[in-house]
Structures are given as C-alpha cells and as structure tokens.
Enzyme design. Structure first.
Site, PDB file in Angstrom:
ATOM      1  N   ASP A  98      -1.982   9.892  -7.462  1.00 49.39           N
ATOM      2  CA  ASP A  98      -2.707  10.416  -6.304  1.00 49.39           C
ATOM      3  C   ASP A  98      -2.477  11.926  -6.301  1.00 49.39           C
ATOM      4  O   ASP A  98      -1.345  12.377  -6.138  1.00 49.39           O
ATOM      5  CB  ASP A  98      -2.116   9.780  -5.039  1.00 49.39           C
ATOM      6  CG  ASP A  98      -3.074   9.799  -3.875  1.00 49.39           C
ATOM      7  OD1 ASP A  98      -3.844  10.759  -3.770  1.00 49.39           O
ATOM      8  OD2 ASP A  98      -3.038   8.855  -3.063  1.00 49.39           O
ATOM      9  N   ASP A 199      -7.296  13.137  -3.808  1.00 44.45           N
ATOM     10  CA  ASP A 199      -7.200  13.169  -2.357  1.00 44.45           C
ATOM     11  C   ASP A 199      -8.170  14.182  -1.743  1.00 44.45           C
ATOM     12  O   ASP A 199      -8.312  15.296  -2.259  1.00 44.45           O
ATOM     13  CB  ASP A 199      -5.756  13.559  -1.994  1.00 44.45           C
ATOM     14  CG  ASP A 199      -5.482  13.488  -0.515  1.00 44.45           C
ATOM     15  OD1 ASP A 199      -5.356  12.375   0.001  1.00 44.45           O
ATOM     16  OD2 ASP A 199      -5.394  14.556   0.136  1.00 44.45           O
ATOM     17  N   GLU A 256     -11.529  10.569  -3.133  1.00 47.04           N
ATOM     18  CA  GLU A 256     -11.590  10.190  -1.713  1.00 47.04           C
ATOM     19  C   GLU A 256     -12.649  11.075  -1.078  1.00 47.04           C
ATOM     20  O   GLU A 256     -12.459  12.281  -0.934  1.00 47.04           O
ATOM     21  CB  GLU A 256     -10.237  10.410  -1.040  1.00 47.04           C
ATOM     22  CG  GLU A 256     -10.235   9.870   0.374  1.00 47.04           C
ATOM     23  CD  GLU A 256      -9.168  10.486   1.257  1.00 47.04           C
ATOM     24  OE1 GLU A 256      -8.769   9.850   2.239  1.00 47.04           O
ATOM     25  OE2 GLU A 256      -8.735  11.630   0.995  1.00 47.04           O
ATOM     26  N   HIS A 325      -3.510   3.065   2.923  1.00 53.51           N
ATOM     27  CA  HIS A 325      -2.378   3.556   3.716  1.00 53.51           C
ATOM     28  C   HIS A 325      -2.822   4.367   4.928  1.00 53.51           C
ATOM     29  O   HIS A 325      -1.986   4.839   5.678  1.00 53.51           O
ATOM     30  CB  HIS A 325      -1.495   4.419   2.815  1.00 53.51           C
ATOM     31  CG  HIS A 325      -2.222   5.641   2.336  1.00 53.51           C
ATOM     32  ND1 HIS A 325      -3.318   5.566   1.487  1.00 53.51           N
ATOM     33  CD2 HIS A 325      -2.058   6.960   2.615  1.00 53.51           C
ATOM     34  CE1 HIS A 325      -3.772   6.786   1.270  1.00 53.51           C
ATOM     35  NE2 HIS A 325      -3.028   7.644   1.940  1.00 53.51           N
ATOM     36  N   ASP A 326      -4.125   4.577   5.087  1.00 55.15           N
ATOM     37  CA  ASP A 326      -4.626   5.331   6.244  1.00 55.15           C
ATOM     38  C   ASP A 326      -5.239   4.420   7.300  1.00 55.15           C
ATOM     39  O   ASP A 326      -5.750   4.904   8.314  1.00 55.15           O
ATOM     40  CB  ASP A 326      -5.700   6.341   5.793  1.00 55.15           C
ATOM     41  CG  ASP A 326      -5.121   7.444   4.933  1.00 55.15           C
ATOM     42  OD1 ASP A 326      -3.937   7.801   5.129  1.00 55.15           O
ATOM     43  OD2 ASP A 326      -5.845   7.957   4.063  1.00 55.15           O
TER      44      ASP A 326
END
Ligand code: GLC
Length: 577
Positions: A98, A199, A256, A325-326
């Site tokens: 990431d 990201d 993302e 994870h968000d």
C-alpha cells in the site's frame, strides 16, 4: 484476450497492526504475517495487499509515512520483510504494498526540510501559501475534518493537508517530487514486490489556483472533495507514474479512486491505456454513508454494480469489494449479525464474489466478523473518529450520542485484532492487544470456523475454489436478472458455452421471485447457504432470509420462449424456478 494473472486472482487485505503479533508487544507484525501464510494458502488467496508497514509516527496508522524505504520498528525489520516476501513467493502467492503518494508524514525528512525556511530547496515539495487576513488561504475542509490548512509559525505560512494535519500534501506539480516518488516505486519493484495499492490516487491533482469553494451555508470550512478529487489533469500524473515505474513490469496496480465514475473508469484502467489495472471505486459506499441506519437498497446496489460491470467488461479490471479498513463490517452494515450472521455474510459474499473482476477480502470478513462494541469514547483510536469526537463535543453533543454514531460508523470497527481462536487474546498475541478485541471472538474465530462445515469461512473457501475451477466466472459476461426485485440480487454469468446464475435474498424477510429466463429445476446447484431439498426449486420461487444459491445452467434450461416473447415479458413477470 491477453491473459493477466490478476484477473484470476483473489486478493486478501491485511491490516498489519491487527493481523498477528509474533513478539508479544500487542501489535501485529511482519513475522506474525509470515507465521499465518499457511492459513491464507489454505483459504486459497493468491495476492496479499499489505496496508502500510513503513516507518511512521502512526497518526493515521501508517498512512503517514516518514521513511518510504524503512519498515516501522513495531512491524519488524527489512530482513523480516524480505523473509515475508520470499515465503509468500515460495507458496506461489504475491504481495502488493500500500503506497501513499499523495502526502507524507510531517516527520518525513522532506517535510522537515520544507518547513525549515521559506527558501528551503524543498519548500516547493509541499503546498505552502500565505494566509488571508490571519486566516487559512482558502475555505477547504480536510477529509478528516477541520481546515485543510495548518499554520507553521516558524516559517509564517500555511501548508495544505487533505487528510490530517500530520499528513501534508506533496506538490505533484513539481517534477522533482514526482521523480523522487517514482524512484521509490521502482525501488520496491526492484526488491520483488508484485505491485501496489495506490492510496488516495485520485487526489493528486488540486484545482488550479486553490480557489475558495462556494459557501452558501456560511460554514467555517467547506467539504472540499470537488476541489481535489479526480480533477482534470490527474490522469496525466497517473500516466507519468505508470510510464516511469511499472508500465512494462508484470505487476498489479490498484488505485484507490474516490470520485471516479463508471463512465470514467476506462480511462483509468482500460487495458489499452496502460495506466492502472484496477481502481477501488466508492460508489456503493454512498448507499450506506448517506444514511448508516437505512436498510440496504438492493435495487440501488444492483444499479451501481451492474453499471461498473458493463463499463469494464472486456476492457479493464474491476476490483470487487465490500469491506476494507476504512469501513465498518459489512454484516453490520447490510446483513444481520444477530439473527442471520452466517446467512447474511455468505449471501453478501456470493453476490459480490462471482462478478467479473478481482475479488478482495478484508481480514476477518471471511469469518463474518461484525462491528465491535465500544464502551466509551476513549476506546476510539482512528484519527477521523478523534476529530469527530472533538467537533461534536465542541457543538455540545452529548457523549452518549457521539458514541452511538461512531459505534455504527467508525473505521475502528474493522481494525480490531484478528480472532484466531478462543484462547487468551484470541490467539492474536500473548500480550494485551493494542486495540480491544471484538468480544465476539469467543464464538467467531478462525479455529472454530475451520472445524465447521457450515461456516462463513468454509463458504468463502468454496467460493474461491469455484472461481478457480469455472473459467466463465472469470471472463464471462454479466447480466443482472430480476431487475425489479427489491430483495433479491440475481445475475447471470455467461461465456465459453457455460452459464451460471447467482441468486441471493439480501433481506431478513423471505423473498419471492419470478423469472422466465431459466428453468432452475434443470440446473446444477453448485453452492448454497441453506439446505435446498432436491424438489424445492421446482416447487417454490421462494428464498429464506439471506438465502443464496449458485447454479450452473445447462442448455436444457435455456428459455424455450422466442426472443420476442422474452422481450415482451415484463421484469416483474420473470420466473427463475
Ligand atoms: C486512504 C486510506 C485511509 C487513509 C487515507 C489517508 O483513504 O485507505 O485509511 O486514512 O487514505 O492516507
């Protein structure tokens, strides 16, 4: 069509802090992940996406990098990383990192140098501006709340941060910044990593002149997504990144990409473009984030996901996901963890997993983990949650009301330690974990579900195996069925002379459906989450709460009606049984 390994792959996302602790400090680490690789191999995943493990002060759990070429001490050493990578490869799996290219930590040497003085050689590596009448340079609000600008008393200017004040944005307009970032990307690729999840990649470009946003409501700051999300010109940056670092390497790149619509997706991931392989879009989040209390709107979900299926069929990769994870856990958002945990977790799984694209599983999702229980506001760790608490308190909102909101919406829900068994600390660590365990670990854990034939974990494993053994599920076309049904999500995958029907009731009430297209009594039931008696599908067009079935449909089950008759049938008249 050119064969790309990642089209057939299943990706598993690891949140390293909470996956497995090997050294008894209560924080997950790289050696812990290495120790659990056999589990991932048993499950059948092909690619691991590792959330950030770089050196970081952890204001945003690693999404604030202070050294791109070093491993955070809490996660281990570079030697541990190299061993993890080698062990992943030895098992025939791949590892993607990431990478955060939009911003760094305020402790990154680049920023320290940049902030040191107005004439610092790195001043222009970040976005610095003078204030306006003692206030921020413009009225943008940061994504993590509060102004998107922080004043630096030492140098007398403000710096821009779309996320927290400890995550200053890099100035992508500066070619030296881009060159330095591309070098980091190549450095990791040379080390042998198999790609990246990039990201916040749709935020790299900011609207020219950083103008104020319209503010009819007179807010202190205005939510500023429009000024930095998928702004014209961002694709030039992505293009340059691809050209300079990964276009000619056999790696996987997943961006993302908040704010990118299905209509625009081809420009980002179209095979002919050579930019990225896939993007993580946010469109289906909005169904939940607009009103976290509302039940799932199945029709709206179908509209969104079908649009993405159509937009990229045969053109580019679709990243399929429900959790990360968000986001809070999907069984808590759209399922029913109290009455129908197994059924709702598996029905949701069946629906997203067999579409065209690459499915992503977020750690714990394969167990049907639900949101955790928060007893007080002190238990929230996430930077956004902390900012939200401060804001609501300042507005005079009672703690109980804040707790109720965050219990439902907080990102911390998905960040609790992985429950491996029902022993001390859920088998995650020998010490008290950095974050409280989800109390359900006594019944929801890996060891227990591995021992049960009817578990969410067993269902995911079978789904993965199904994709592997039925090629049409990889590249066949997608057609939504039962398009007027408000409870049932059904679709057809068709290709290579094979046909599959996936049908799931995504509600806690029994559902009825009618569809003329296929006669499922002739079909082969491949997987279901309820017992289906052999005669049942000939008798009923009825599904139990959260019932899901996956059929292979032979030619005999093709509709006998003429095309004209089929077209004439209104969707409400459709019959699948
Ligand atoms: C991405 C990450 C999120 C992080 C943010 C800032 O949205 O998924 O966890 O907080 O970027 O880097």
């Amino acid at each position: 069509m050119e064969r790309q390994w990642w089209r057939e792959a299943v990706v598993y996302q690891i949140y390293p802090r909470s996956f497995m602790d090997s050294d008894g400090d209560g924080i997950g680490d790289l050696n812990g992940i290495t120790a659990r690789l056999d589990y991932l191999q048993w499950l059948g995943v092909d690619v691991i996406w590792l959330c950030p493990v770089y050196r970081s002060p952890n204001d945003d759990n690693g999404y604030d990098i202070s050294d791109h070429r070093a491993i955070g001490a809490e996660y281990g050493t570079m030697a541990d990383f190299d061993r993890l990578l080698a062990e992943v490869h030895r098992r025939g799996m791949r590892l993607i990192l990431d990478l955060v290219l939009n911003h760094t930590s305020d402790e990154h040497p680049w920023f320290i140098e940049s902030r040191a003085a107005r004439d610092s050689p790195k001043r222009d590596w970040y976005v610095w501006r003078d204030g306006r009448d003692g206030r921020a340079p413009n009225n943008w609000e940061s994504i993590f709340l509060g102004p998107a600008w922080t004043y630096d008393a030492g140098s007398g200017q403000y710096f821009l941060h779309l996320f927290s004040a400890r995550q200053p944005d890099l100035n992508w307009e500066n070619p030296a910044v881009r060159a330095a970032l591309f070098e980091i990307v190549r450095w990791w690729l040379d080390k042998g990593v198999d790609g990246f999840r990039l990201d916040a990649i749709s935020h790299l470009k900011k609207r020219a002149g950083l103008p104020d946003l319209p503010n009819p409501a007179g807010l202190p700051q205005v939510p500023s997504y429009a000024a930095h999300m998928n702004v014209d010109g961002v694709l030039d940056f992505v293009d340059e990144l691809a050209r300079a670092s990964f276009r000619h390497r056999d790696v996987l790149t997943v961006g993302e990409a908040n704010g990118v619509s299905a209509a625009q997706a081809e420009a980002w991931v179209g095979r002919a473009r050579g930019r990225l392989d896939m993007i993580l879009h946010f469109e289906h989040w909005t169904l939940w984030s607009r009103d976290p209390h509302a039940a799932l709107d199945v029709a709206a979900l179908r509209t969104i996901l079908s649009r993405w299926q159509r937009a990229l069929h045969g053109r580019g990769g679709n990243a399929l996901y429900l959790e990360n994870h968000d986001l809070p856990r999907v069984v808590s958002r759209w399922g029913d963890p109290l009455r129908y945990r197994y059924e709702s977790a598996t029905a949701l799984a069946a629906v997203y997993f067999l579409m065209e694209g690459t499915p992503f599983i977020y750690q714990g999702q394969e167990l049907g983990m639900a949101n955790t229980v928060f007893a007080s506001l002190d238990e929230f760790d996430d930077v956004f949650a902390r900012n939200r608490i401060a804001r609501l308190r300042a507005e005079g909102v009672a703690d109980a009301a804040i707790l109720a909101e965050l219990a439902l919406t907080s990102r911390d829900n998905s960040r609790t330690p992985m429950p491996w068994d029902d022993g001390p600390h859920a088998g995650f660590s020998t010490a008290r974990p950095w974050m409280k365990l989800n109390p359900e670990y006594r019944t929801v854990n890996v060891a227990r579900q591995q021992a049960e034939a009817r578990s969410v974990l067993a269902f995911y494993r079978r789904l993965i195996a199904l994709r592997r053994t039925h090629a049409a599920l990889i590249d066949g076309g997608y057609t939504a069925l039962l398009r007027a049904n408000r409870q049932v999500y059904a679709y057809l995958r068709e290709g290579r002379g094979e046909r599959y029907v996936i049908i799931a009731n995504l509600s806690a009430r029994p559902a009825r459906y009618r569809h003329r297209g296929f006669l499922l009594r002739h079909a082969e039931l491949l997987l279901a989450n309820h017992a289906v008696a052999p005669h049942e599908d000939t008798m009923h067009c009825r599904l139990q709460p959260f019932e899901a079935r996956i059929y292979r449909v032979p030619d005999a089950a093709r509709p006998r009606a003429t095309t004209a008759a089929r077209t004439a049938a209104a969707p409400a008249d459709e019959e699948l049984c």
